[in-house]
Design a protein around this motif. Structure first.
Motif, mmCIF file in Angstrom:
data_model
loop_
_atom_site.group_PDB
_atom_site.id
_atom_site.type_symbol
_atom_site.label_atom_id
_atom_site.label_comp_id
_atom_site.label_asym_id
_atom_site.label_seq_id
_atom_site.Cartn_x
_atom_site.Cartn_y
_atom_site.Cartn_z
ATOM 1 N N THR A 10 2.391 -0.603 7.270
ATOM 2 C CA THR A 10 2.799 0.752 7.923
ATOM 3 C C THR A 10 2.649 0.517 9.280
ATOM 4 O O THR A 10 2.031 -0.187 10.044
ATOM 5 C CB THR A 10 1.716 1.869 7.528
ATOM 6 O OG1 THR A 10 0.324 1.701 8.120
ATOM 7 C CG2 THR A 10 1.505 1.613 6.063
ATOM 8 N N ALA A 69 2.030 9.361 0.747
ATOM 9 C CA ALA A 69 1.550 8.199 0.090
ATOM 10 C C ALA A 69 1.796 7.976 -1.080
ATOM 11 O O ALA A 69 2.413 6.829 -1.513
ATOM 12 C CB ALA A 69 -0.123 8.067 0.317
ATOM 13 N N LEU A 86 -2.016 -5.175 2.048
ATOM 14 C CA LEU A 86 -1.685 -3.700 2.742
ATOM 15 C C LEU A 86 -2.330 -3.794 3.836
ATOM 16 O O LEU A 86 -3.517 -3.873 4.035
ATOM 17 C CB LEU A 86 -2.148 -2.826 1.744
ATOM 18 C CG LEU A 86 -2.232 -1.263 2.206
ATOM 19 C CD1 LEU A 86 -0.778 -0.960 2.624
ATOM 20 C CD2 LEU A 86 -3.065 -0.271 1.311
ATOM 21 N N GLN A 88 -2.547 -1.392 7.246
ATOM 22 C CA GLN A 88 -2.350 -0.139 7.550
ATOM 23 C C GLN A 88 -2.491 0.015 8.955
ATOM 24 O O GLN A 88 -3.675 0.015 9.512
ATOM 25 C CB GLN A 88 -3.325 0.895 6.699
ATOM 26 C CG GLN A 88 -3.149 0.873 5.051
ATOM 27 C CD GLN A 88 -3.076 2.149 4.651
ATOM 28 O OE1 GLN A 88 -2.639 3.019 5.113
ATOM 29 N NE2 GLN A 88 -4.212 2.065 3.566
ATOM 30 N N SER A 116 -3.514 9.937 4.256
ATOM 31 C CA SER A 116 -2.382 9.012 3.763
ATOM 32 C C SER A 116 -2.976 7.456 3.576
ATOM 33 O O SER A 116 -2.923 6.703 2.506
ATOM 34 C CB SER A 116 -1.322 9.043 4.464
ATOM 35 O OG SER A 116 -0.563 10.197 4.478
ATOM 36 N N LEU A 117 -3.830 6.962 4.661
ATOM 37 C CA LEU A 117 -4.600 5.942 4.649
ATOM 38 C C LEU A 117 -5.381 5.614 3.385
ATOM 39 O O LEU A 117 -5.211 4.640 2.547
ATOM 40 C CB LEU A 117 -5.294 5.556 5.787
ATOM 41 C CG LEU A 117 -5.802 4.322 5.888
ATOM 42 C CD1 LEU A 117 -5.996 3.864 7.431
ATOM 43 C CD2 LEU A 117 -7.384 4.464 5.687
ATOM 44 N N LEU A 120 -3.302 5.495 0.201
ATOM 45 C CA LEU A 120 -2.691 4.129 0.097
ATOM 46 C C LEU A 120 -3.562 3.123 -0.424
ATOM 47 O O LEU A 120 -3.140 2.395 -1.358
ATOM 48 C CB LEU A 120 -1.689 3.768 1.113
ATOM 49 C CG LEU A 120 -0.606 4.688 1.573
ATOM 50 C CD1 LEU A 120 -0.118 4.326 2.887
ATOM 51 C CD2 LEU A 120 0.433 4.283 0.452
ATOM 52 N N CYS A 121 -4.981 3.152 -0.031
ATOM 53 C CA CYS A 121 -5.651 2.202 -0.414
ATOM 54 C C CYS A 121 -6.091 2.313 -1.961
ATOM 55 O O CYS A 121 -5.993 1.308 -2.712
ATOM 56 C CB CYS A 121 -7.212 2.351 0.514
ATOM 57 S SG CYS A 121 -7.064 1.884 2.168
ATOM 58 N N LEU A 138 -7.446 -2.499 7.494
ATOM 59 C CA LEU A 138 -7.451 -1.204 8.264
ATOM 60 C C LEU A 138 -7.611 -1.453 9.619
ATOM 61 O O LEU A 138 -8.255 -2.207 9.982
ATOM 62 C CB LEU A 138 -8.456 -0.113 7.519
ATOM 63 C CG LEU A 138 -8.354 -0.080 6.103
ATOM 64 C CD1 LEU A 138 -9.420 0.794 5.527
ATOM 65 C CD2 LEU A 138 -7.069 0.326 5.636
#
Length: 260
Positions: A10, A69, A86, A88, A116-117, A120-121, A138
């Motif tokens: 992202t 998300a 992933l 972020q 959103s973070l 998504l996790c 992250l």
């Protein structure tokens, strides 16, 4: 180590997100690039595919919106994309006293930086648990460890990211999934641009930040803090009486944004 895997990134059109995309593509990692600007995403994807021979898909989406998300996760599932990593890197900041912040702008920032973070996790960890492996990174920041006047809500959002990431790392360590939190120093780029300052002399170059972050991921580290100055500053903050930290940080911030 990761050649042939797929990373969803992202904030992939600029800053650390774009740097992660380049360094991972150079390692043979396929990419799913996510950001708001479709034309720039497509250009980046074309460049990376041509340069490194990797598959690079794009999804134009604004993660500052509620429900985004879930929309992103559904899109990757529909495309059959296996998200093994992933990353972020999307985030934004608001500069100014807390009481002066615009309500809607702050809500969008908190949605992007935190909600959103976190969502998504959760979505992608569930997918990773099915395969028994995966990597999550992250991006927090040094403001995650201290009160930061003039960046109050932003700092609070990064403290959330830091705590969430370290907690997830512990919860998932026995299940084949690593979680790494990158606490990079310096003011957010958008704050520097808003204040008309391009001074980044105290910051570790983004290429080195990402190199160290990927090395930390390889080692399974839960926290990566690039730069000796940042590590020393964090230690110093722990030794200074808490009541003295806000004025000290505020002076440092004001001096950094007034240097041109």
């Amino acid at each position: 180590m990761w050649a042939g895997r797929t990373a969803l990134i992202t904030g992939a059109t600029s800053g650390l997100g774009w740097e992660f995309a380049q360094q991972l593509a150079a390692r043979g990692v396929h990419l799913c690039l996510v950001a708001r600007r479709l034309a720039l995403l497509q250009q980046h994807a074309s460049d990376l595919s041509s340069s490194y021979g990797v598959r690079a898909e794009v999804i134009a989406l604004d993660l500052a919106h509620a429900g985004s998300a879930a929309e992103l996760h559904a899109e990757t599932r529909m495309r059959g994309l296996p998200v093994d990593m992933l990353i972020q890197a999307a985030g934004t900041a608001l500069w100014g006293d807390f009481v002066d912040l615009d309500d809607m702008a702050e809500e969008a920032m908190l949605q992007l930086n935190m909600l959103s973070l976190a969502q998504l996790c959760r979505y992608y960890v569930r997918d990773m648990l099915e395969s028994g492996k995966g990597h999550i990174l992250l991006v927090s920041g040094m403001s995650a460890f201290q009160p930061t006047p003039s960046l109050s809500s932003f700092a609070a959002s990064k403290a959330f990211v830091q705590s969430l990431g370290e907690s997830m790392a512990y919860e998932l360590k026995s299940q084949g999934i690593t979680v790494t939190v990158l606490a990079s120093g310096g003011l957010p780029g958008e704050v520097l641009r808003e204040l008309g300052s391009s001074d980044r002399r105290t910051r570790v170059p983004p290429q080195e930040v990402v190199r160290m972050a990927l090395l930390g991921m390889e080692k399974g580290l839960s926290v990566v803090i690039p730069g000796k100055v940042d590590r020393a500053g964090l230690l110093a903050n722990r030794l200074v009486p808490r009541r003295l930290v806000p004025p000290m940080i505020h002076r440092l911030l004001k001096s950094s944004v007034t240097r041109h």
